[in-house]
Motif scaffolding. Structure first.
Motif, mmCIF file in Angstrom:
data_model
loop_
_atom_site.group_PDB
_atom_site.id
_atom_site.type_symbol
_atom_site.label_atom_id
_atom_site.label_comp_id
_atom_site.label_asym_id
_atom_site.label_seq_id
_atom_site.Cartn_x
_atom_site.Cartn_y
_atom_site.Cartn_z
ATOM 1 N N LYS A 1 -52.528 -59.530 61.613
ATOM 2 C CA LYS A 1 -53.655 -58.765 61.365
ATOM 3 C C LYS A 1 -55.114 -58.894 61.600
ATOM 4 C CE LYS A 1 -55.930 -60.209 56.830
ATOM 5 N NZ LYS A 1 -56.581 -60.799 56.073
ATOM 6 N N PHE A 2 -55.764 -60.547 62.199
ATOM 7 C CA PHE A 2 -57.101 -59.598 62.513
ATOM 8 C C PHE A 2 -57.452 -59.075 63.448
ATOM 9 C CE2 PHE A 2 -57.583 -64.298 60.093
ATOM 10 C CZ PHE A 2 -58.465 -63.664 59.085
ATOM 11 N N ALA A 3 -56.347 -58.872 65.058
ATOM 12 C CA ALA A 3 -56.188 -58.108 66.301
ATOM 13 C C ALA A 3 -56.230 -57.039 65.734
ATOM 14 C CB ALA A 3 -54.888 -58.479 66.540
ATOM 15 N N LYS A 4 -55.188 -56.065 64.717
ATOM 16 C CA LYS A 4 -55.432 -55.492 64.326
ATOM 17 C C LYS A 4 -57.208 -54.592 63.310
ATOM 18 C CE LYS A 4 -50.841 -54.843 64.314
ATOM 19 N NZ LYS A 4 -49.085 -54.156 63.660
ATOM 20 N N ILE A 5 -56.968 -55.519 62.830
ATOM 21 C CA ILE A 5 -58.363 -54.967 61.918
ATOM 22 C C ILE A 5 -59.935 -54.927 62.826
ATOM 23 C CG2 ILE A 5 -60.196 -55.285 60.477
ATOM 24 C CD1 ILE A 5 -58.248 -57.109 59.386
ATOM 25 N N ALA A 6 -59.212 -55.981 64.131
ATOM 26 C CA ALA A 6 -60.864 -55.419 65.318
ATOM 27 C C ALA A 6 -60.163 -54.232 66.163
ATOM 28 C CB ALA A 6 -60.768 -56.813 66.390
ATOM 29 N N ARG A 7 -58.528 -53.738 66.293
ATOM 30 C CA ARG A 7 -58.643 -52.994 67.594
ATOM 31 C C ARG A 7 -59.434 -51.892 66.308
ATOM 32 N NH1 ARG A 7 -55.492 -48.560 67.624
ATOM 33 N NH2 ARG A 7 -54.737 -47.997 69.025
ATOM 34 N N GLN A 8 -59.028 -51.397 65.224
ATOM 35 C CA GLN A 8 -59.648 -50.006 64.819
ATOM 36 C C GLN A 8 -61.010 -50.710 64.214
ATOM 37 O OE1 GLN A 8 -57.688 -47.488 62.893
ATOM 38 N NE2 GLN A 8 -59.965 -46.703 63.029
ATOM 39 N N ALA A 9 -61.921 -51.537 64.243
ATOM 40 C CA ALA A 9 -62.870 -51.761 64.635
ATOM 41 C C ALA A 9 -63.675 -50.771 65.381
ATOM 42 C CB ALA A 9 -63.007 -52.940 63.899
ATOM 43 N N ILE A 10 -63.081 -51.299 66.519
ATOM 44 C CA ILE A 10 -63.926 -51.224 67.602
ATOM 45 C C ILE A 10 -63.158 -49.336 68.221
ATOM 46 C CG2 ILE A 10 -62.872 -50.686 70.495
ATOM 47 C CD1 ILE A 10 -62.052 -53.342 70.466
ATOM 48 N N LEU A 11 -62.137 -48.626 67.576
ATOM 49 C CA LEU A 11 -62.346 -47.315 67.230
ATOM 50 C C LEU A 11 -63.574 -46.579 66.444
ATOM 51 C CD1 LEU A 11 -58.444 -46.647 66.972
ATOM 52 C CD2 LEU A 11 -59.682 -46.315 69.056
ATOM 53 N N ASP A 12 -63.936 -47.477 65.678
ATOM 54 C CA ASP A 12 -64.335 -46.934 64.750
ATOM 55 C C ASP A 12 -65.812 -47.169 65.268
ATOM 56 O OD1 ASP A 12 -62.423 -46.497 62.657
ATOM 57 O OD2 ASP A 12 -62.832 -47.769 61.534
ATOM 58 N N LYS A 13 -66.493 -47.753 66.329
ATOM 59 C CA LYS A 13 -67.352 -47.981 66.619
ATOM 60 C C LYS A 13 -68.154 -49.396 65.837
ATOM 61 C CE LYS A 13 -67.610 -45.222 69.962
ATOM 62 N NZ LYS A 13 -66.225 -44.874 70.769
#
Length: 125
Positions: free
Chosen positions: A32-44
């Protein structure tokens, strides 16, 4: 009211969980946290990405520290896999690179799947 009830349930589920259940909660959290982090990178969203990568790293550090390496070759391999995952997470955090997250997330999911399969087999005896 609902939030308070949920928090009590959540705390009780952790407080009364077996060692296997806690392990499964940890690996679910890592995914869960890894996927949230991935999306946050995309969202800057640098802070959100950083915070969630750190949470994921902390989980794998804990898994690594608590792994019984006297359990044989398999345990040593898992220890090394956990270390590799943390190295990739560190790299992703430094670079804020979604490609690195895309490399490591399937590995994190595979670790989760391994532990779910092991738990299932232990119940079947």
């Amino acid at each position: 009211m609902y939030t308070q009830g949920y928090n009590v349930y959540k705390n009780n589920s952790v407080n009364y969980a077996s060692k296997n259940q806690l392990l499964l909660m940890l690996v679910d959290g890592a995914v869960k946290f890894a996927k949230i982090a991935r999306q946050a990178i995309l969202d800057k969203d640098i802070k959100k990405a950083h915070d969630n990568i750190i949470k994921t790293e902390d989980i794998f550090t804990e898994l690594r520290v608590t792994l019984d390496q006297t359990a044989g070759d398999w345990a040593v391999k898992m220890f090394n896999v956990y270390g590799f995952i943390n190295e990739k997470l560190f790299e992703a955090n430094i670079k804020k690179d979604v490609k690195v997250m895309d490399e490591v997330i399937p590995l994190i999911e595979e670790v989760r799947d391994i532990w779910y399969e092991a738990e299932k087999r232990s119940r079947l005896g």
